[in-house]
Motif scaffolding. Structure first.
Motif, PDB file in Angstrom:
ATOM      1  N   GLN A 196     -10.128 -13.015  -3.317  1.00 19.22           N
ATOM      2  CA  GLN A 196      -8.772 -13.575  -3.316  1.00 19.22           C
ATOM      3  C   GLN A 196      -8.202 -13.596  -4.730  1.00 19.22           C
ATOM      4  OE1 GLN A 196      -8.405 -17.446  -1.500  1.00 19.22           O
ATOM      5  NE2 GLN A 196      -6.331 -17.730  -2.244  1.00 19.22           N
ATOM      6  N   ILE A 197      -9.005 -14.014  -5.694  1.00 13.49           N
ATOM      7  CA  ILE A 197      -8.556 -14.043  -7.092  1.00 13.49           C
ATOM      8  C   ILE A 197      -8.211 -12.642  -7.572  1.00 13.49           C
ATOM      9  CG2 ILE A 197      -9.333 -14.477  -9.464  1.00 13.49           C
ATOM     10  CD1 ILE A 197     -10.975 -16.854  -8.232  1.00 13.49           C
ATOM     11  N   ALA A 198      -9.066 -11.667  -7.247  1.00 12.59           N
ATOM     12  CA  ALA A 198      -8.798 -10.281  -7.654  1.00 12.59           C
ATOM     13  C   ALA A 198      -7.533  -9.748  -6.978  1.00 12.59           C
ATOM     14  CB  ALA A 198      -9.999  -9.399  -7.327  1.00 12.59           C
ATOM     15  N   GLY A 245      -5.494  -5.671 -11.529  1.00 13.52           N
ATOM     16  CA  GLY A 245      -5.543  -5.095 -12.872  1.00 13.52           C
ATOM     17  C   GLY A 245      -5.653  -6.119 -13.980  1.00 13.52           C
ATOM     18  N   GLY A 246      -5.723  -7.393 -13.624  1.00 13.92           N
ATOM     19  CA  GLY A 246      -5.757  -8.444 -14.639  1.00 13.92           C
ATOM     20  C   GLY A 246      -7.165  -8.855 -15.026  1.00 13.92           C
ATOM     21  N   VAL A 247      -7.242  -9.584 -16.107  1.00 15.58           N
ATOM     22  CA  VAL A 247      -8.491 -10.191 -16.551  1.00 15.58           C
ATOM     23  C   VAL A 247      -8.382 -11.678 -16.240  1.00 15.58           C
ATOM     24  CG1 VAL A 247      -9.962 -10.705 -18.531  1.00 15.58           C
ATOM     25  CG2 VAL A 247      -8.807  -8.491 -18.377  1.00 15.58           C
ATOM     26  N   VAL A 248      -9.359 -12.205 -15.536  1.00 13.04           N
ATOM     27  CA  VAL A 248      -9.320 -13.590 -15.081  1.00 13.04           C
ATOM     28  C   VAL A 248     -10.621 -14.272 -15.457  1.00 13.04           C
ATOM     29  CG1 VAL A 248      -9.124 -15.070 -13.043  1.00 13.04           C
ATOM     30  CG2 VAL A 248      -7.877 -12.909 -13.125  1.00 13.04           C
ATOM     31  N   VAL A 249     -10.545 -15.531 -15.845  1.00 15.15           N
ATOM     32  CA  VAL A 249     -11.731 -16.339 -16.119  1.00 15.15           C
ATOM     33  C   VAL A 249     -11.967 -17.254 -14.926  1.00 15.15           C
ATOM     34  CG1 VAL A 249     -12.732 -18.106 -17.605  1.00 15.15           C
ATOM     35  CG2 VAL A 249     -11.342 -16.276 -18.599  1.00 15.15           C
ATOM     36  N   VAL A 250     -13.170 -17.232 -14.396  1.00 13.48           N
ATOM     37  CA  VAL A 250     -13.558 -18.097 -13.287  1.00 13.48           C
ATOM     38  C   VAL A 250     -14.745 -18.926 -13.767  1.00 13.48           C
ATOM     39  CG1 VAL A 250     -14.403 -18.194 -10.914  1.00 13.48           C
ATOM     40  CG2 VAL A 250     -12.789 -16.393 -11.601  1.00 13.48           C
ATOM     41  N   ARG A 261     -14.254  -5.626 -10.043  1.00 12.69           N
ATOM     42  CA  ARG A 261     -14.162  -5.127  -8.672  1.00 12.69           C
ATOM     43  C   ARG A 261     -13.639  -3.707  -8.710  1.00 12.69           C
ATOM     44  NH1 ARG A 261     -10.687  -7.694  -3.786  1.00 12.69           N
ATOM     45  NH2 ARG A 261      -9.013  -6.833  -5.040  1.00 12.69           N
ATOM     46  N   ARG A 262     -14.393  -2.818  -8.117  1.00 12.99           N
ATOM     47  CA  ARG A 262     -14.021  -1.405  -8.065  1.00 12.99           C
ATOM     48  C   ARG A 262     -12.908  -1.197  -7.048  1.00 12.99           C
ATOM     49  NH1 ARG A 262     -19.125   2.313  -8.344  1.00 12.99           N
ATOM     50  NH2 ARG A 262     -17.779   3.372  -6.893  1.00 12.99           N
ATOM     51  N   PRO A 263     -12.218  -0.065  -7.128  1.00  8.19           N
ATOM     52  CA  PRO A 263     -11.153   0.223  -6.151  1.00  8.19           C
ATOM     53  C   PRO A 263     -11.640   0.195  -4.697  1.00  8.19           C
ATOM     54  CG  PRO A 263     -10.987   1.723  -7.997  1.00  8.19           C
ATOM     55  CD  PRO A 263     -12.266   0.954  -8.189  1.00  8.19           C
ATOM     56  N   ASP A 264     -12.932   0.495  -4.482  1.00 11.80           N
ATOM     57  CA  ASP A 264     -13.463   0.470  -3.111  1.00 11.80           C
ATOM     58  C   ASP A 264     -13.822  -0.941  -2.652  1.00 11.80           C
ATOM     59  OD1 ASP A 264     -15.847  -0.099  -4.449  1.00 11.80           O
ATOM     60  OD2 ASP A 264     -16.861   1.736  -3.837  1.00 11.80           O
ATOM     61  N   GLY A 265     -13.573  -1.953  -3.525  1.00  9.76           N
ATOM     62  CA  GLY A 265     -13.820  -3.341  -3.158  1.00  9.76           C
ATOM     63  C   GLY A 265     -15.176  -3.880  -3.555  1.00  9.76           C
ATOM     64  N   ARG A 266     -16.062  -3.003  -4.020  1.00 14.84           N
ATOM     65  CA  ARG A 266     -17.388  -3.473  -4.430  1.00 14.84           C
ATOM     66  C   ARG A 266     -17.317  -4.128  -5.802  1.00 14.84           C
ATOM     67  NH1 ARG A 266     -21.974   0.503  -4.507  1.00 14.84           N
ATOM     68  NH2 ARG A 266     -20.551   1.511  -5.925  1.00 14.84           N
ATOM     69  N   TRP A 267     -18.116  -5.171  -5.982  1.00 16.21           N
ATOM     70  CA  TRP A 267     -18.204  -5.849  -7.272  1.00 16.21           C
ATOM     71  C   TRP A 267     -19.343  -5.256  -8.089  1.00 16.21           C
ATOM     72  CZ3 TRP A 267     -14.714  -9.104  -9.222  1.00 16.21           C
ATOM     73  CH2 TRP A 267     -13.773  -9.640  -8.330  1.00 16.21           C
ATOM     74  N   VAL A 268     -19.107  -5.086  -9.383  1.00 18.26           N
ATOM     75  CA  VAL A 268     -20.102  -4.542 -10.300  1.00 18.26           C
ATOM     76  C   VAL A 268     -20.345  -5.579 -11.394  1.00 18.26           C
ATOM     77  CG1 VAL A 268     -20.607  -2.695 -11.943  1.00 18.26           C
ATOM     78  CG2 VAL A 268     -19.319  -2.188  -9.858  1.00 18.26           C
ATOM     79  N   VAL A 269     -21.608  -5.818 -11.694  1.00 24.87           N
ATOM     80  CA  VAL A 269     -21.982  -6.758 -12.756  1.00 24.87           C
ATOM     81  C   VAL A 269     -22.082  -5.972 -14.058  1.00 24.87           C
ATOM     82  CG1 VAL A 269     -23.742  -8.369 -13.580  1.00 24.87           C
ATOM     83  CG2 VAL A 269     -23.238  -8.198 -11.123  1.00 24.87           C
ATOM     84  N   HIS A 270     -21.274  -6.363 -15.046  1.00 21.81           N
ATOM     85  CA  HIS A 270     -21.285  -5.682 -16.345  1.00 21.81           C
ATOM     86  C   HIS A 270     -22.137  -6.400 -17.383  1.00 21.81           C
ATOM     87  CE1 HIS A 270     -18.413  -2.442 -15.636  1.00 21.81           C
ATOM     88  NE2 HIS A 270     -17.796  -3.283 -14.847  1.00 21.81           N
ATOM     89  N   SER A 271     -22.209  -7.709 -17.320  1.00 22.55           N
ATOM     90  CA  SER A 271     -23.076  -8.459 -18.224  1.00 22.55           C
ATOM     91  C   SER A 271     -23.427  -9.785 -17.574  1.00 22.55           C
ATOM     92  CB  SER A 271     -22.411  -8.684 -19.587  1.00 22.55           C
ATOM     93  OG  SER A 271     -21.280  -9.524 -19.458  1.00 22.55           O
TER      94      SER A 271
END
Length: 114
Positions: A39-41, A46-51, A90-100
């Motif tokens: 929902q936040i995404a 295209g934004g950067v959000v802090v959760v 979150r990738r365009p296909d909806g999957r979440w990727v952990v970067h760090s």
């Protein structure tokens, strides 16, 4: 924890569907977190959000996204310090990727003046 020691032990070590009295199970918590992240995404394309959240939810979410078993937690696979920053995308296909995971570099003291 001190009020329900046996329930806490079960929640921490055995069962993803166990809900302590008045609480939610790990699977319910994960479902809620994934829905909130999506929902936040969606609301910030295209934004950067802090959760900000608590450690148990963050660890559950990260373990799920990284394909690490939730319970019992494997020793020393993920350990988060307070105020650690984990980056997800979150990738365009909806999957979440952990970067760090759990970066605490921002907590280092500043260098002494020159």
């Amino acid at each position: 924890m001190s009020q329900y020691p046996e329930e806490y032990k079960i929640f921490k070590t055995v069962e993803n569907d166990f809900a302590p009295p008045g609480g939610e199970s790990r699977n319910q918590m994960l479902k809620r977190a994934l829905k909130a992240l999506d929902q936040i995404a969606d609301e910030n394309p295209g934004g950067v959000v802090v959760v900000v959240s608590h450690g148990s939810l963050i660890l559950t979410l990260l373990r799920h996204l990284m394909g690490v078993q939730l319970v019992p937690p494997p020793p020393a696979v993920l350990d988060l310090a307070n105020l650690g920053v984990s980056r997800l995308c979150r990738r365009p296909d909806g999957r979440w990727v952990v970067h760090s995971v759990g970066d605490v570099g921002h907590l280092q003291p500043p260098p002494p003046p020159a």
